[in-house]
Write a protein that holds these residues in place. Structure first.
Motif, mmCIF file in Angstrom:
data_model
loop_
_atom_site.group_PDB
_atom_site.id
_atom_site.type_symbol
_atom_site.label_atom_id
_atom_site.label_comp_id
_atom_site.label_asym_id
_atom_site.label_seq_id
_atom_site.Cartn_x
_atom_site.Cartn_y
_atom_site.Cartn_z
ATOM 1 N N PHE A 28 0.832 -1.200 0.000
ATOM 2 C CA PHE A 28 0.000 0.000 0.000
ATOM 3 C C PHE A 28 0.870 1.255 0.000
ATOM 4 O O PHE A 28 0.646 2.186 -0.776
ATOM 5 C CB PHE A 28 -0.916 -0.032 1.223
ATOM 6 C CG PHE A 28 -1.738 1.202 1.414
ATOM 7 C CD1 PHE A 28 -1.472 2.080 2.445
ATOM 8 C CD2 PHE A 28 -2.789 1.482 0.573
ATOM 9 C CE1 PHE A 28 -2.239 3.220 2.620
ATOM 10 C CE2 PHE A 28 -3.562 2.613 0.743
ATOM 11 C CZ PHE A 28 -3.282 3.486 1.774
ATOM 12 N N ILE A 29 1.886 1.265 0.858
ATOM 13 C CA ILE A 29 2.790 2.414 0.914
ATOM 14 C C ILE A 29 3.514 2.566 -0.415
ATOM 15 O O ILE A 29 3.640 3.668 -0.968
ATOM 16 C CB ILE A 29 3.805 2.271 2.067
ATOM 17 C CG1 ILE A 29 3.105 2.222 3.413
ATOM 18 C CG2 ILE A 29 4.833 3.398 2.026
ATOM 19 C CD1 ILE A 29 2.403 3.511 3.801
ATOM 20 N N GLN A 30 3.982 1.441 -0.973
ATOM 21 C CA GLN A 30 4.715 1.490 -2.231
ATOM 22 C C GLN A 30 3.861 2.088 -3.344
ATOM 23 O O GLN A 30 4.298 2.971 -4.086
ATOM 24 C CB GLN A 30 5.152 0.081 -2.605
ATOM 25 C CG GLN A 30 6.019 0.015 -3.849
ATOM 26 C CD GLN A 30 6.068 -1.384 -4.410
ATOM 27 O OE1 GLN A 30 5.035 -2.002 -4.639
ATOM 28 N NE2 GLN A 30 7.254 -1.885 -4.641
ATOM 29 N N TYR A 67 2.198 9.275 -5.993
ATOM 30 C CA TYR A 67 2.713 10.617 -5.754
ATOM 31 C C TYR A 67 3.667 11.011 -6.877
ATOM 32 O O TYR A 67 3.629 12.128 -7.397
ATOM 33 C CB TYR A 67 3.446 10.664 -4.413
ATOM 34 C CG TYR A 67 4.014 12.029 -4.082
ATOM 35 C CD1 TYR A 67 5.257 12.434 -4.548
ATOM 36 C CD2 TYR A 67 3.279 12.926 -3.314
ATOM 37 C CE1 TYR A 67 5.760 13.679 -4.262
ATOM 38 C CE2 TYR A 67 3.781 14.180 -3.015
ATOM 39 C CZ TYR A 67 5.029 14.550 -3.494
ATOM 40 O OH TYR A 67 5.527 15.792 -3.209
ATOM 41 N N GLN A 68 4.526 10.039 -7.249
ATOM 42 C CA GLN A 68 5.512 10.337 -8.284
ATOM 43 C C GLN A 68 4.852 10.626 -9.630
ATOM 44 O O GLN A 68 5.296 11.496 -10.372
ATOM 45 C CB GLN A 68 6.469 9.154 -8.427
ATOM 46 C CG GLN A 68 7.674 9.475 -9.237
ATOM 47 C CD GLN A 68 8.812 8.529 -8.948
ATOM 48 O OE1 GLN A 68 8.773 7.756 -7.992
ATOM 49 N NE2 GLN A 68 9.830 8.591 -9.763
ATOM 50 N N PHE A 69 3.789 9.893 -9.972
ATOM 51 C CA PHE A 69 3.108 10.160 -11.243
ATOM 52 C C PHE A 69 2.387 11.483 -11.205
ATOM 53 O O PHE A 69 2.337 12.204 -12.194
ATOM 54 C CB PHE A 69 2.129 9.033 -11.586
ATOM 55 C CG PHE A 69 2.809 7.832 -12.154
ATOM 56 C CD1 PHE A 69 2.855 6.644 -11.451
ATOM 57 C CD2 PHE A 69 3.428 7.891 -13.393
ATOM 58 C CE1 PHE A 69 3.497 5.537 -11.970
ATOM 59 C CE2 PHE A 69 4.076 6.787 -13.914
ATOM 60 C CZ PHE A 69 4.114 5.613 -13.203
ATOM 61 N N ARG A 70 1.822 11.812 -10.050
ATOM 62 C CA ARG A 70 1.085 13.077 -9.967
ATOM 63 C C ARG A 70 2.018 14.259 -10.014
ATOM 64 O O ARG A 70 1.702 15.293 -10.565
ATOM 65 C CB ARG A 70 0.321 13.119 -8.639
ATOM 66 C CG ARG A 70 -0.994 12.436 -8.650
ATOM 67 C CD ARG A 70 -1.675 12.698 -7.328
ATOM 68 N NE ARG A 70 -2.989 12.127 -7.299
ATOM 69 C CZ ARG A 70 -3.518 11.563 -6.220
ATOM 70 N NH1 ARG A 70 -2.833 11.488 -5.114
ATOM 71 N NH2 ARG A 70 -4.739 11.089 -6.265
ATOM 72 N N ILE A 106 8.028 14.183 -9.440
ATOM 73 C CA ILE A 106 9.228 13.959 -8.627
ATOM 74 C C ILE A 106 8.880 13.007 -7.486
ATOM 75 O O ILE A 106 7.746 13.003 -7.022
ATOM 76 C CB ILE A 106 9.815 15.260 -8.036
ATOM 77 C CG1 ILE A 106 8.759 16.043 -7.273
ATOM 78 C CG2 ILE A 106 10.457 16.101 -9.112
ATOM 79 C CD1 ILE A 106 9.343 17.091 -6.372
ATOM 80 N N PRO A 107 9.847 12.206 -7.038
ATOM 81 C CA PRO A 107 9.544 11.263 -5.963
ATOM 82 C C PRO A 107 9.485 11.951 -4.599
ATOM 83 O O PRO A 107 10.027 13.034 -4.418
ATOM 84 C CB PRO A 107 10.714 10.273 -6.010
ATOM 85 C CG PRO A 107 11.816 11.004 -6.687
ATOM 86 C CD PRO A 107 11.230 12.074 -7.528
ATOM 87 N N LEU A 108 8.819 11.301 -3.667
ATOM 88 C CA LEU A 108 8.788 11.779 -2.286
ATOM 89 C C LEU A 108 10.174 11.602 -1.674
ATOM 90 O O LEU A 108 10.876 10.649 -1.984
ATOM 91 C CB LEU A 108 7.795 10.957 -1.468
ATOM 92 C CG LEU A 108 6.398 11.493 -1.217
ATOM 93 C CD1 LEU A 108 5.598 10.489 -0.430
ATOM 94 C CD2 LEU A 108 6.445 12.807 -0.472
ATOM 95 N N SER A 109 10.552 12.519 -0.786
ATOM 96 C CA SER A 109 11.821 12.356 -0.082
ATOM 97 C C SER A 109 11.664 11.234 0.943
ATOM 98 O O SER A 109 10.552 10.836 1.277
ATOM 99 C CB SER A 109 12.187 13.647 0.633
ATOM 100 O OG SER A 109 11.237 13.917 1.657
ATOM 101 N N THR A 110 12.821 10.754 1.433
ATOM 102 C CA THR A 110 12.777 9.667 2.424
ATOM 103 C C THR A 110 12.050 10.120 3.675
ATOM 104 O O THR A 110 11.221 9.395 4.233
ATOM 105 C CB THR A 110 14.199 9.221 2.789
ATOM 106 O OG1 THR A 110 14.917 8.962 1.600
ATOM 107 C CG2 THR A 110 14.176 7.969 3.639
#
Lengths: 249, 210
Positions: B59-61, B67-70, B73-77
């Protein structure tokens, strides 16, 4: 007639859904978009209307990635597009979560079309004012695909198609000039179709190319200009050849 | 009996976990991968209720991917860790996920980072950490042997020492482990440490009389 095009979508006596047809009008006023399917590549091209000087053009993306292997371009109401694209993106991830497999192009097209149809049969809502061109690679057969949806919720697969402003001219051009292509030839065909109706130059077109292995790649302005130059050269050569021929007639 | 541990080195993070899938007295499999690659530069090692573990980490993945598609850019750690904690916290007083997580990631601006997230939504940013009964041994070993800016070899050596201790001292100890690493080049599997199963060394523990 005026009585049947109120804020809700109901049938007119002669079987029309006027709201849907008016939505198609909105699409016809939207920017030109073209999609071409090759043997190993699918290409999306969109007209970029002149950006106001103070606007940051990078914030206006016309071609959206739905998943690593699916992309979408549309013509019509951009705000409606945002909503539809968002729902599609969520569905792509949802599908991966529940069945542990990526969506097929047909699945997500059917989903988007289904969504568009729902809004032609609900109370107090209006249809989405956009037609979409959806491209991608089937994760199981590795075959490229191009689909189109419209505000009525119908969808179908195409070898090449166009929507938005002057789509008829572009489609005519594609019908005349389509043949099975791959790689650069597919890109050229898409750009040639767009150039039929759009002012020439990399500034005015946005082109994205999808391949099986590299996903979606937006072409740089310089790259597009290169293709345009090639196309112009080919056109000039064809003209010259034609002028040379009349000796026979 | 499940163990998850993690260590931060110089510009990389290591997350290791045992690979046993156990139900009461039965070992279902000895090669269950419990360290999920969340995205290109994040690792999530999880232990706990098997159903919850898979459900929650997937689910988290998927939400990270969305988020990245929207946003392109990817979420930070740090953001991913806080998002994960938030989901655990929301579910906690209704339908809690029994999952403990060590989240490791690499960001260009921050470098490598490691987060400790337990099943009741505790969140700590750490340099080294461990979950499970194995943590009783690992944490002391790490306290003794860890130092900042370790190289990959030093960090993996520390993890190997932890694995050796778990194998030795934990009753019903998990035998096989997976070690994954995340650095500027991405998140990937680094090594497996296997004593049982298909890939275990053939000669195992028998000694030959001279």
């Amino acid at each position: 007639m005026a009585r049947y095009d109120r804020a809700i979508t109901v049938f007119s006596p002669d079987g029309h859904l006027f709201q849907v047809e008016y939505a198609l009008e909105a699409v016809r006023k939207g920017n030109a978009a073209v999609g071409v399917r090759g043997t190993d590549t699918v290409v999306l091209g969109v007209e970029k209307k002149s950006t106001p000087k103070l606007q940051d053009s990078r914030s206006v993306r016309k071609i959206a990635c739905l998943d690593t292997h699916i992309a979408l371009a549309c013509a019509g109401l951009k705000a409606d597009a945002r909503v539809l694209i968002n729902r599609a993106r969520v569905e792509c991830q949802s599908h991966r979560l529940t069945v542990e497999d990526p969506v097929t192009v047909e699945y997500i097209t059917r989903y988007i079309a289904g969504l568009q149809q729902k809004y032609t049969q609900s109370g107090g809502v209006r249809p989405f004012g956009l037609s979409t061109l959806i491209v991608g690679f089937d994760p199981y057969t590795d075959k490229p695909a191009l689909y189109q949806t419209d505000p009525s919720g119908t969808f179908s697969a195409w070898k090449a198609n166009a929507t938005g402003r002057n789509s008829n001219s572009m489609r005519e051009f594609l019908e005349k000039n389509y043949k099975e292509t791959s790689g650069k030839e597919t890109i050229k065909l898409a750009i040639r179709a767009l150039l039929e109706v759009v002012e020439s130059g990399g500034k005015n077109i946005e082109v994205a190319v999808m391949t099986k292995n590299d996903g979606l790649r937006e072409l740089e302005e310089a790259e597009i200009d290169e293709y345009v130059a090639e196309i112009d050269a080919e056109k000039a050569a064809a003209e010259a050849a034609k002028k040379g021929a009349p000796k026979d007639t | 009996m499940e163990c998850v541990l993690g260590v931060v080195g110089r510009d990389f993070a290591v997350v290791a976990a045992d690979t046993s899938a156990v139900q009461s007295i039965l070992v279902h499999k000895t090669d269950e991968d419990k360290v999920m690659v969340l995205d290109s530069h994040k690792l999530m090692g999880a232990s706990g209720e098997p159903g919850d573990r898979v459900q929650f980490t997937e689910f988290i993945q998927k939400n990270l991917h969305l988020y990245q598609f929207r946003n392109t850019i990817p979420l930070s750690t740090a953001a991913a860790a806080n998002f994960t904690r938030g989901e655990l916290a929301t579910a906690l007083r209704k339908n809690p996920y029994m999952v403990n997580i060590i989240l490791g990631g690499y960001d260009k601006d921050v470098g490598a980072s490691l987060y400790y997230i337990d099943y009741i939504a505790t969140l700590h940013k750490i340099d080294k950490g461990a979950f499970g009964y194995g943590s009783y041994f690992c944490l002391s070993l790490m306290d003794k042997l860890y130092h900042p800016d370790m190289t990959v070899e030093e960090a993996v050596d520390l993890v190997d020492k932890c694995i050796k201790e778990i194998r030795l001292r934990l009753v019903v100890a998990p035998q096989n482990f997976v070690i994954k690493i995340v650095d500027k080049d991405g998140a990937r599997e680094y090594a497996r440490r296997e004593l049982v199963g298909h890939n275990a060394p053939v000669e195992a523990a028998t000694t030959v009389a001279a």
